[in-house]
Design an enzyme around this catalytic site. Structure first.
Site, PDB file in Angstrom:
ATOM      1  N   ASP A  88       0.950  -1.206   0.112  1.00  0.00           N
ATOM      2  CA  ASP A  88      -0.020  -0.030  -0.068  1.00  0.00           C
ATOM      3  C   ASP A  88       0.841   1.277  -0.065  1.00  0.00           C
ATOM      4  O   ASP A  88       1.866   1.285   0.461  1.00  0.00           O
ATOM      5  CB  ASP A  88      -0.892  -0.019   1.317  1.00  0.00           C
ATOM      6  CG  ASP A  88      -1.835   1.167   1.155  1.00  0.00           C
ATOM      7  OD1 ASP A  88      -2.782   1.134   0.268  1.00  0.00           O
ATOM      8  OD2 ASP A  88      -1.949   1.911   2.183  1.00  0.00           O
TER       9      ASP A  88
ATOM     10  N   GLU B  97       1.265  -0.528  -5.049  1.00  0.00           N
ATOM     11  CA  GLU B  97       0.361   0.315  -5.595  1.00  0.00           C
ATOM     12  C   GLU B  97       1.089   1.834  -5.671  1.00  0.00           C
ATOM     13  O   GLU B  97       1.225   2.425  -4.663  1.00  0.00           O
ATOM     14  CB  GLU B  97      -0.704   0.479  -4.401  1.00  0.00           C
ATOM     15  CG  GLU B  97      -1.935   1.681  -4.790  1.00  0.00           C
ATOM     16  CD  GLU B  97      -2.398   2.387  -3.433  1.00  0.00           C
ATOM     17  OE1 GLU B  97      -3.612   2.629  -3.526  1.00  0.00           O
ATOM     18  OE2 GLU B  97      -1.490   2.404  -2.511  1.00  0.00           O
TER      19      GLU B  97
END
Length: 548
Positions: free
Chosen positions: A264, A307
């Site tokens: 993330d 990401e």
């Protein structure tokens, strides 16, 4: 930290970066079908864990816990749901323990999504237990499915009445990000309700008092401290914030054989931290496989997909080749441990003709800036308000484009059932996080859509050339193309075909006399005069000389 230790860590980082830049990514991962879910929204297998920690059913619409859990995922794995879809790996949103309270910045919201961490060493009770996570991984492995954990290094969850702020030595007390340059993305707080971890620090910090008290109350304080001592003695790292988190995250790999991470907020952390995470994860998985030779699927290395928000194929957004452009600095995250990056561009080009997408992506991934690297394409996601076809008006054609596109693919939970991606009662991104629409399987149309996804997924899984191979258009009418990959079975696909008899050219890919199987209908036919003829009801032919 002494100069020698700094030099040693620098040398290790250099080795990791060089290796990542020099070696092509395993074709398995360049073709993989990854199923992404928010466990809370997928399936409730154990209603007894719906509201632990004093959490309540008082959140704004779809902004609280809905009951989905690890037991529900296990049940669907055992039922063959993912294998029927041709899934290679399951990626779950974070399942570590999140804050117990709620935050009001986007209406009353609990940490149902998993991205508000409180304790990186525990499974959140809303999702189940550590034993159930271990069971899930083992059950998935028995079916040949890998498991990716979603990991966070950038921040802790919001401070609430139940969740104390972490010590100031752990946190970056800075202005909110303005997104203007490197510092405006990394040396800042990405959201007012999150506390950003000081990941650039190399200074020793003490463990948070609330974490020590929690571990003590759970009877594991001494064990956790012993393990930390052993980690820092082995590595020589300072007891700085990021090293604690790297240790805690890779423990899940070392203990249970997690196959990879989805990472993330990649662009909001110093890239060197990711290289360290990958190095420790590689070591952890190698150790687990050595200790569990009868449980491992194979000898593949640890996989890491990131990401990097707005990164994409063909210089999408701020992408320049294989690098992300912060405006004052370009960073190639592939050189910092990442095997693959999420492709934010696919959803924005999914309305283009298939050939335009397929040919340009094949060029980029096989001979262009991204040659030999991994990307993960998607139609929809949990926080992309520009997801393709949120109205679900093009579910069949969108599935075909995604599942036949070069690169790896992400199925966002419910794509295969046309799960609603718009809920007018929900605020913000909760609208894209609706509950899985299992009841819709009672409808003929939904079952037909699921069958379409299943056929595409099984074809892709059986043929690495689909995602990792070279694309070549064979004909315009009917639109026909091939995918070839050295050492793997070539395939031919024809799209937008009429029902009934259909004949397509396969010369140059399959010789006369070769029996081909259509993975869409299950029928077989032999090549004659460079063509093959089938009588089927479907609009697709998925052709291979490999028996189904």
């Amino acid at each position: 930290m002494g100069k020698f230790t700094s030099l040693l860590i620098g040398l290790m980082l250099g080795a990791v970066q060089t290796a990542a830049a020099a070696e092509p990514v395993d074709p398995f991962w360049r073709n993989a079908t990854v199923y992404f879910m928010l466990p809370d929204r997928f399936y409730n297998g154990d209603s007894s864990n719906d509201f632990p920690y004093g959490r309540k059913d008082d959140a704004a619409h779809l902004r609280g816990f809905e009951g989905g859990d690890l037991r529900g995922v296990i049940e669907k794995i055992e039922a063959g749901y993912f294998n029927d879809l041709g899934v290679d790996a399951i990626w779950m949103a974070p399942v570590i323990e999140n804050i117990h309270g709620y935050n009001e910045s986007d209406k009353r919201t609990y940490a149902f999504h998993g991205y508000w961490p409180k304790d990186w060493t525990a499974v959140d009770a809303n999702f189940g237990t550590e034993a159930e996570l271990a069971e899930l991984i083992e059950v998935a492995h028995r079916q040949g499915i890998r498991v990716l954990l979603d990991v966070i290094l950038n921040h802790t969850g919001p401070v609430t009445e139940k969740d104390a702020r972490w010590p100031s030595a752990w946190l970056r007390n800075s202005q909110p990000c303005d997104w203007s340059d490197y510092a405006g993305n990394v040396e800042c707080a990405i959201h007012a309700n999150l506390t950003d971890i000081l990941t650039e620090s190399e200074k020793d910090v003490e463990l948070p008092a609330q974490l020590l008290a929690k571990w003590k109350s759970e009877g594991r304080l001494e064990r956790e401290q012993r393990e930390l001592d052993a980690f820092f003695e082995r590595t020589g790292y300072p007891r700085a914030p990021k090293y604690y988190l790297i240790k805690w995250l890779t423990d899940w790999v070392r203990e249970y054989g997690v196959d990879g991470f989805r990472v993330d907020t990649v662009k909001h952390v110093e890239p060197q931290a990711w290289a360290l995470l990958k190095r420790e994860a590689d070591l952890a998985l190698a150790e687990w496989k050595a200790d569990n030779p009868n449980k491992k699927l194979d000898d593949r290395d640890f996989f890491m997909v990131g990401e990097v928000y707005h990164f994409g194929v063909n210089n999408f957004g701020p992408t320049v080749g294989r690098s992300y452009d912060y405006s004052d600095r370009k960073v190639d995250f592939y050189q910092y441990g990442f095997d693959s990056l999420i492709n934010f561009g696919f959803a924005q080009v999914a309305d283009q003709p298939a050939e335009a997408i397929f040919s340009s992506y094949s060029s980029a991934l096989n001979s262009g800036d991204l040659k030999g690297l991994g990307v993960l394409n998607y139609l929809g996601s949990h926080d992309d308000h520009h997801s393709f076809d949120r109205e679900r008006q093009h579910s069949v054609s969108a599935a075909s484009k995604l599942m036949l596109a070069p690169g790896a693919v992400q199925i966002y939970y419910g794509d295969e059932l046309a799960r609603p991606m718009i809920d007018e009662r929900a605020y913000g991104d909760a609208s894209m996080r609706t509950n899985m629409n299992w009841d819709d399987l009672a409808q003929t149309e939904t079952r037909a859509l699921l069958a379409h996804w299943q056929k595409l997924g099984q074809f892709r899984r059986a043929h690495p050339a689909v995602g990792a191979g070279v694309h070549r258009k064979l004909a315009d009418k009917p639109y026909t193309f091939s995918r070839t990959l050295a050492g793997e079975q070539a395939v031919v696909v024809a799209m937008d075909l009429p029902a009934g008899e259909k004949s397509v050219a396969v010369a140059g890919v399959f010789a006369d006399g070769v029996e081909l199987t259509d993975y869409y209908s299950g029928k077989r036919a032999r090549v004659e005069a460079g063509r093959v003829t089938f009588v089927t009801e479907g609009a697709l032919l998925l052709l291979s000389a490999k028996p189904q």
